[in-house]
Enzyme design. Structure first.
Site, mmCIF file in Angstrom:
data_model
loop_
_atom_site.group_PDB
_atom_site.id
_atom_site.type_symbol
_atom_site.label_atom_id
_atom_site.label_comp_id
_atom_site.label_asym_id
_atom_site.label_seq_id
_atom_site.Cartn_x
_atom_site.Cartn_y
_atom_site.Cartn_z
ATOM 1 N N LYS A 159 38.762 -61.010 7.971
ATOM 2 C CA LYS A 159 39.458 -61.051 9.258
ATOM 3 C C LYS A 159 40.511 -59.950 9.277
ATOM 4 C CE LYS A 159 42.612 -64.341 11.650
ATOM 5 N NZ LYS A 159 43.085 -65.742 11.656
ATOM 6 N N ASP B 244 41.933 -69.979 6.942
ATOM 7 C CA ASP B 244 42.182 -68.547 7.150
ATOM 8 C C ASP B 244 43.347 -68.144 6.241
ATOM 9 O OD1 ASP B 244 40.350 -69.137 9.182
ATOM 10 O OD2 ASP B 244 41.298 -67.794 10.629
ATOM 11 N N LYS C 177 35.875 -61.334 11.569
ATOM 12 C CA LYS C 177 36.726 -61.884 12.619
ATOM 13 C C LYS C 177 37.828 -60.888 12.992
ATOM 14 C CE LYS C 177 39.864 -65.779 13.669
ATOM 15 N NZ LYS C 177 40.367 -67.099 13.232
#
Length: 257
Positions: free
Chosen positions: A166, A102, A198
């Site tokens: 995300k 991430d 996300k």
């Protein structure tokens, strides 16, 4: 929301959850507890999301080929590190056993008009974690704020090879919002690529999770949401999920609509 629907949504959220501990004071003991919590009586979470320094420990605890993926963060939370440092972080995390990376994009550079910085960072980290490793890019939408900037960040990340976009680090004042989710999901739809979404930061109830799932179903179609295309980044959501699935939480109290 009917009680059956609430339980169904709770079960759905469990399967999509990146169970997160990115507290600054996280300890090896906390990681041990997190790995244990990821396996529940009702099924496993999709992943855990942890600091890079704990990846090797988590891999030893979960074992190779675990149903629970290990996600970790790089260029986190500032988004300000140089590319060489972030690539080194990424390679170390992969060597330690991470499944998902991430990455915080250089969102401050983007806010100053430097689109190339985003493209270069995402492309370099993509190269450092080739498929089947999953690359999620954190846009920090609460700081970008502007609709067109969130849209552009989404487009740049997708074009540079992100598997997911995300919303947030969870470390700033404004994290996941439905408004940002709407912009990002539309960018995914318009890209026509296989890119996931996300929302992360501040989603702590099944009732809140349901709103994001409904939005994704509306924009992307009702068969789109699955762990390979949608994750929740959350630390507190699991408590509410388990309360509903176990019957410990009265559904009238949980429905919150």
């Amino acid at each position: 929301m009917e009680s059956h629907d609430m339980r169904e949504t709770a079960a759905r959220a469990l399967s999509l959850l990146d169970l997160t501990n990115l507290k600054d004071d996280c300890t090896p003991e906390a990681i041990e507890a997190l790995c244990a919590r990821a396996h529940t009586a009702f099924g496993s979470t999709a992943a855990i999301c942890i600091w890079p320094r704990f990846v090797a420990q988590a891999r030893a605890l979960l074992g190779q080929g675990s149903a629970v993926r290990i996600a970790t963060v790089v260029n986190f939370p500032s988004g300000d590190l140089d590319i060489d440092t972030v690539v080194a972080e990424t390679r170390q995390a992969v060597a330690d056993g991470a499944d998902d990376i991430d990455l915080v994009i250089p969102y401050r550079a983007l806010m100053q008009g430097d689109e190339a910085a985003v493209t270069a960072m995402v492309a370099a980290v993509r190269e450092a974690c080739p498929a089947p490793l999953v690359l999620k890019t954190i846009l920090e939408t609460g700081e970008l704020k502007d609709v067109s900037l969130i849209r552009r960040a989404s487009e740049l990340a997708i074009a540079a090879g992100a598997d997911f976009i995300k919303t947030s680090t969870g470390k700033v004042a404004v994290n996941a919002t439905l408004e940002a989710a709407d912009i990002m999901l539309q960018a995914i739809r318009d890209s026509r690529g296989k890119v996931g979404f996300k929302p992360a930061g501040g989603i702590s109830t099944v009732a809140e999770a349901a709103l994001y799932l409904r939005l994704a179903d509306t924009i992307m179609g009702e068969d789109w949401v699955m762990p390979s295309t949608f994750r929740f980044g959350a630390s507190g959501l699991l408590d509410d999920v388990l309360g509903i699935l176990s019957g410990a939480k009265p559904l009238a109290q949980a429905s919150g609509y």
